[in-house]
Design an enzyme around this catalytic site. Sequence first.
Site, PDB file in Angstrom:
ATOM      1  N   HIS A   1     -30.127 -40.953 -61.162  1.00 21.42           N
ATOM      2  CA  HIS A   1     -31.083 -42.041 -61.357  1.00 21.42           C
ATOM      3  C   HIS A   1     -30.337 -43.334 -61.670  1.00 21.42           C
ATOM      4  O   HIS A   1     -29.267 -43.324 -62.282  1.00 21.42           O
ATOM      5  CB  HIS A   1     -32.050 -41.698 -62.498  1.00 21.42           C
TER       6      HIS A   1
ATOM      7  N   ASN B   1     -41.422 -39.502 -63.575  1.00 21.51           N
ATOM      8  CA  ASN B   1     -40.319 -39.605 -64.528  1.00 21.51           C
ATOM      9  C   ASN B   1     -40.797 -40.387 -65.750  1.00 21.51           C
ATOM     10  O   ASN B   1     -40.964 -41.599 -65.687  1.00 21.51           O
ATOM     11  CB  ASN B   1     -39.126 -40.303 -63.864  1.00 21.51           C
TER      12      ASN B   1
ATOM     13  N   LYS C   1     -39.230 -40.840 -68.495  1.00 21.31           N
ATOM     14  CA  LYS C   1     -38.092 -41.530 -69.111  1.00 21.31           C
ATOM     15  C   LYS C   1     -38.114 -41.346 -70.634  1.00 21.31           C
ATOM     16  O   LYS C   1     -38.484 -40.287 -71.130  1.00 21.31           O
ATOM     17  CB  LYS C   1     -38.066 -43.005 -68.679  1.00 21.31           C
TER      18      LYS C   1
ATOM     19  N   GLU D   1     -34.270 -45.105 -54.231  1.00 16.07           N
ATOM     20  CA  GLU D   1     -34.742 -45.894 -55.360  1.00 16.07           C
ATOM     21  C   GLU D   1     -34.027 -47.246 -55.363  1.00 16.07           C
ATOM     22  O   GLU D   1     -32.959 -47.389 -55.949  1.00 16.07           O
ATOM     23  CB  GLU D   1     -34.424 -45.119 -56.651  1.00 16.07           C
TER      24      GLU D   1
END
Length: 314
Positions: A154, A70, A72, A224
Amino acid sequence: MAVASTSLASQLSGPKSLSQPYSGLRRSCPKLDQSHSSLFQHLSLSSSSRKASRAVVAMAGTGKFFVGGNWKCNGTKDLISKLVSDLNSAKLEPDVDVVVAPPFLYLDQVKSSLTDRIEISGQNSWVAKGGAFTGEISVEQLKDIGRKWVILGHSERRHVIGEDDQFIGKKAAYALNEGLGVIACIGEKLEEREAGKTFDVCYEQLKAFADAVPSWENIVVAYEPVWAIGTGKVASPQQAQEVHVAVREWLKKNVSAEVASKTRIIYGGSVNGGNSAELAKEEDIDGFLVGGASLKGPEFATIVNAVTSKKVAA
């Protein structure tokens, strides 16, 4: 296009994680204590027989090892060009599904230059068909440029943008119905872990997905722990494994034994080239969702190749 020598990872800010594990996992009530105690006893007794049935890779999920990167909100055209070049030259183990999620602005750039060995994901998608939703990206747009995956739930979408469990579940359902695979993120904040609510939080987030999605066939669950991101506290392999076991048991009890067996559960808390091999040895860790370390091509390749730590003798 000029290639920059500066690492994309150098743009990241925030404290670096320390190496010591953080031991803060407590159950939130006696009832949960009893249920989790019996759960872990049951899984410990059955672990040897489960391992004996897998001759190639010691993994609880039945699919390939899965590693997602990821990126981002990081990068420029030149820095991403350098990262893609590093990934194209990396030697990656063949028995791993590898996916990267660039910023939306650079999806076409990455698509045109990245090896077909690595698939490309969106970092987010809208809850319904596109329209007058300023700043959003629709599932239809992701499909139009050939994307097969999207990351939903997320922690930054939950706790910075303010998306709640039910909204995320609806987004997942829409993406799945339209043919995208979903990387479904769950995980507790530091104060929730310290209050003994780790399992409660993860179960609530899982339930929101389970209540909404039509099928689990194209879902990868990413655990996560938010407290392991930029806090100086790192989850030990055993802590990560404990939650993964509990997640799989929840799926077994609340969805189906088949879904629990087939769903890949990956870990996403400060994974890097130094800890990925030890994490990968845990049976219920079926891969990784990688943040900062995915911005460094050679280190990301090391994480992908951590699957070799999982291999066992036939």
